[in-house]
Design a protein around this motif. Sequence first.
Motif, PDB file in Angstrom:
ATOM      1  N   PRO A   1      36.612  44.254  51.388  1.00 12.37           N
ATOM      2  CA  PRO A   1      36.995  43.090  52.209  1.00 12.37           C
ATOM      3  C   PRO A   1      36.621  41.759  51.561  1.00 12.37           C
ATOM      4  O   PRO A   1      37.323  40.761  51.732  1.00 12.37           O
ATOM      5  CB  PRO A   1      36.226  43.307  53.517  1.00 12.37           C
ATOM      6  CG  PRO A   1      35.980  44.783  53.569  1.00 12.37           C
ATOM      7  CD  PRO A   1      35.756  45.179  52.144  1.00 12.37           C
ATOM      8  N   ILE A   2      35.504  41.743  50.810  1.00 13.81           N
ATOM      9  CA  ILE A   2      35.102  40.523  50.128  1.00 13.81           C
ATOM     10  C   ILE A   2      36.105  40.184  49.023  1.00 13.81           C
ATOM     11  O   ILE A   2      36.480  39.015  48.834  1.00 13.81           O
ATOM     12  CB  ILE A   2      33.688  40.677  49.533  1.00 13.81           C
ATOM     13  CG1 ILE A   2      32.707  41.203  50.598  1.00 13.81           C
ATOM     14  CG2 ILE A   2      33.219  39.359  48.959  1.00 13.81           C
ATOM     15  CD1 ILE A   2      32.632  40.356  51.837  1.00 13.81           C
ATOM     16  N   TRP A   3      36.553  41.206  48.301  1.00 13.12           N
ATOM     17  CA  TRP A   3      37.573  41.012  47.269  1.00 13.12           C
ATOM     18  C   TRP A   3      38.849  40.443  47.889  1.00 13.12           C
ATOM     19  O   TRP A   3      39.468  39.530  47.344  1.00 13.12           O
ATOM     20  CB  TRP A   3      37.849  42.334  46.565  1.00 13.12           C
ATOM     21  CG  TRP A   3      39.038  42.317  45.658  1.00 13.12           C
ATOM     22  CD1 TRP A   3      40.341  42.572  46.011  1.00 13.12           C
ATOM     23  CD2 TRP A   3      39.065  41.999  44.265  1.00 13.12           C
ATOM     24  NE1 TRP A   3      41.176  42.442  44.926  1.00 13.12           N
ATOM     25  CE2 TRP A   3      40.419  42.095  43.844  1.00 13.12           C
ATOM     26  CE3 TRP A   3      38.094  41.665  43.332  1.00 13.12           C
ATOM     27  CZ2 TRP A   3      40.805  41.862  42.528  1.00 13.12           C
ATOM     28  CZ3 TRP A   3      38.481  41.432  42.025  1.00 13.12           C
ATOM     29  CH2 TRP A   3      39.821  41.522  41.625  1.00 13.12           C
ATOM     30  N   ASP A   4      39.254  41.003  49.035  1.00 10.12           N
ATOM     31  CA  ASP A   4      40.482  40.536  49.688  1.00 10.12           C
ATOM     32  C   ASP A   4      40.362  39.072  50.108  1.00 10.12           C
ATOM     33  O   ASP A   4      41.316  38.303  49.965  1.00 10.12           O
ATOM     34  CB  ASP A   4      40.798  41.400  50.910  1.00 10.12           C
ATOM     35  CG  ASP A   4      41.185  42.818  50.537  1.00 10.12           C
ATOM     36  OD1 ASP A   4      41.463  43.061  49.338  1.00 10.12           O
ATOM     37  OD2 ASP A   4      41.219  43.686  51.432  1.00 10.12           O
TER      38      ASP A   4
ATOM     39  N   VAL B   1      27.562  40.233  40.870  1.00 15.85           N
ATOM     40  CA  VAL B   1      27.722  39.769  39.493  1.00 15.85           C
ATOM     41  C   VAL B   1      29.177  39.830  39.066  1.00 15.85           C
ATOM     42  O   VAL B   1      29.731  38.860  38.545  1.00 15.85           O
ATOM     43  CB  VAL B   1      26.841  40.596  38.539  1.00 15.85           C
ATOM     44  CG1 VAL B   1      27.087  40.174  37.091  1.00 15.85           C
ATOM     45  CG2 VAL B   1      25.377  40.444  38.906  1.00 15.85           C
ATOM     46  N   SER B   2      29.851  40.963  39.277  1.00 13.42           N
ATOM     47  CA  SER B   2      31.247  41.099  38.875  1.00 13.42           C
ATOM     48  C   SER B   2      31.955  42.113  39.761  1.00 13.42           C
ATOM     49  O   SER B   2      31.348  43.070  40.249  1.00 13.42           O
ATOM     50  CB  SER B   2      31.358  41.517  37.407  1.00 13.42           C
ATOM     51  OG  SER B   2      30.792  42.803  37.217  1.00 13.42           O
TER      52      SER B   2
ATOM     53  N   HIS C   1      36.200  49.655  39.040  1.00 10.21           N
ATOM     54  CA  HIS C   1      35.911  50.168  40.376  1.00 10.21           C
ATOM     55  C   HIS C   1      35.399  49.050  41.287  1.00 10.21           C
ATOM     56  O   HIS C   1      34.595  48.209  40.866  1.00 10.21           O
ATOM     57  CB  HIS C   1      34.861  51.283  40.306  1.00 10.21           C
ATOM     58  CG  HIS C   1      34.429  51.799  41.632  1.00 10.21           C
ATOM     59  ND1 HIS C   1      35.249  52.559  42.454  1.00 10.21           N
ATOM     60  CD2 HIS C   1      33.247  51.652  42.303  1.00 10.21           C
ATOM     61  CE1 HIS C   1      34.600  52.863  43.562  1.00 10.21           C
ATOM     62  NE2 HIS C   1      33.383  52.329  43.496  1.00 10.21           N
ATOM     63  N   ILE C   2      35.881  49.059  42.517  1.00  6.78           N
ATOM     64  CA  ILE C   2      35.388  48.146  43.550  1.00  6.78           C
ATOM     65  C   ILE C   2      34.747  48.990  44.646  1.00  6.78           C
ATOM     66  O   ILE C   2      35.397  49.880  45.214  1.00  6.78           O
ATOM     67  CB  ILE C   2      36.522  47.292  44.151  1.00  6.78           C
ATOM     68  CG1 ILE C   2      37.166  46.420  43.069  1.00  6.78           C
ATOM     69  CG2 ILE C   2      35.993  46.412  45.286  1.00  6.78           C
ATOM     70  CD1 ILE C   2      38.342  45.590  43.577  1.00  6.78           C
TER      71      ILE C   2
ATOM     72  N   ALA D   1      42.193  38.739  37.667  1.00  6.93           N
ATOM     73  CA  ALA D   1      41.675  39.784  36.782  1.00  6.93           C
ATOM     74  C   ALA D   1      40.316  40.294  37.263  1.00  6.93           C
ATOM     75  O   ALA D   1      40.068  41.497  37.300  1.00  6.93           O
ATOM     76  CB  ALA D   1      41.562  39.257  35.352  1.00  6.93           C
ATOM     77  N   GLN D   2      39.430  39.367  37.635  1.00  3.47           N
ATOM     78  CA  GLN D   2      38.079  39.770  38.015  1.00  3.47           C
ATOM     79  C   GLN D   2      37.370  38.626  38.721  1.00  3.47           C
ATOM     80  O   GLN D   2      37.708  37.453  38.522  1.00  3.47           O
ATOM     81  CB  GLN D   2      37.278  40.172  36.770  1.00  3.47           C
ATOM     82  CG  GLN D   2      35.946  40.841  37.077  1.00  3.47           C
ATOM     83  CD  GLN D   2      35.209  41.234  35.807  1.00  3.47           C
ATOM     84  OE1 GLN D   2      35.110  40.452  34.865  1.00  3.47           O
ATOM     85  NE2 GLN D   2      34.678  42.460  35.772  1.00  3.47           N
ATOM     86  N   LEU D   3      36.414  38.990  39.570  1.00  2.00           N
ATOM     87  CA  LEU D   3      35.491  38.010  40.136  1.00  2.00           C
ATOM     88  C   LEU D   3      34.190  38.138  39.356  1.00  2.00           C
ATOM     89  O   LEU D   3      33.566  39.198  39.333  1.00  2.00           O
ATOM     90  CB  LEU D   3      35.242  38.287  41.620  1.00  2.00           C
ATOM     91  CG  LEU D   3      36.474  38.336  42.529  1.00  2.00           C
ATOM     92  CD1 LEU D   3      36.050  38.576  43.969  1.00  2.00           C
ATOM     93  CD2 LEU D   3      37.290  37.075  42.419  1.00  2.00           C
ATOM     94  N   SER D   4      33.809  37.074  38.681  1.00  3.10           N
ATOM     95  CA  SER D   4      32.610  37.134  37.849  1.00  3.10           C
ATOM     96  C   SER D   4      31.361  36.711  38.614  1.00  3.10           C
ATOM     97  O   SER D   4      30.252  36.907  38.153  1.00  3.10           O
ATOM     98  CB  SER D   4      32.773  36.245  36.615  1.00  3.10           C
ATOM     99  OG  SER D   4      32.905  34.885  36.990  1.00  3.10           O
TER     100      SER D   4
END
Length: 282
Positions: free
Chosen positions: A183-186, A168-169, A176-177, A209-212
């Motif tokens: 790795p998905i964020w990267d 979701v986010s 916090h991640i 800023a964020q992945l929604s």
Amino acid sequence: MQLRRPLLPGGPCPASPLPALLLLLALQGAAATPARPGGPQDSGWQKDAVLPHGLLQQAARAALHFFNFRVGSPSALRVLSAVQQGRTWINSKKEYQVDLVFTTERYNPEKGEEHLGKCSAQVLFRNEKPRPVVNVTCTRFIEKNTRQQKDYLLYKHMKQLKKSLDVVSMPDSHGHIDPSLRPIWDLAYLGSSYVMWEKTTPSLHYYVAQLSSVKQWRTNEDAIDFDYIVLLHEFSTQEIIPCRVHLVWHPGKPLKVKYHCQGPQAPEEASGTEEGSAVAPT
């Protein structure tokens, strides 16, 4: 009867000094004519004495976004550390060409790790238009075998997922991640680097800023088919701009990116075909 001019002692008659003098003056004039940096002579370009505020940092950020995209490795992402030196030219169209040297750091530094090294770049801002033209070279890159191993582990992890991602986010409301999702964020940041490079102008720059929304699309090909919505923070206007990004990634192959952002300055769609070049690190 033909009259001959008598020879002077010691050899034939010397040639007139006028042609040699003209040649010398011409060479001196050519040396004194300023040339457009990185291109043919163009008297329309001149060194700019007063830099627009933050232009060197802006050029460094654009060059680094482009470099990250071209390298195509989520394990080797860089962020800007400091601009060391730079110079700028301007022409009658208010276009800026920036030559600069800057240092970078690992996006995810390991304990005790120092600066990755230096990058040199030439960035052309075509007035206030987005998508600056970039040529960039970086040194002291992360060791190639290490980078390839990390990329392959991420690739293998995503291919072995029993079900597609549906996050979701990221980060959550507390910033916090989850380490398992890092790795998905990267990988999402890697694709967003292309978007940020394309949208950069001399006065606009962006941060993730964020992945929604994060989803992985199943495909029959070997590549990772990845779809997500990224929220970009534009610092000049303080606006948050949502962009839907679709990327196709395979370790060691060029990254393919398409996106659509909300807002008047966004192109309707963009792909991995770009102008400029990123030189492979040495």
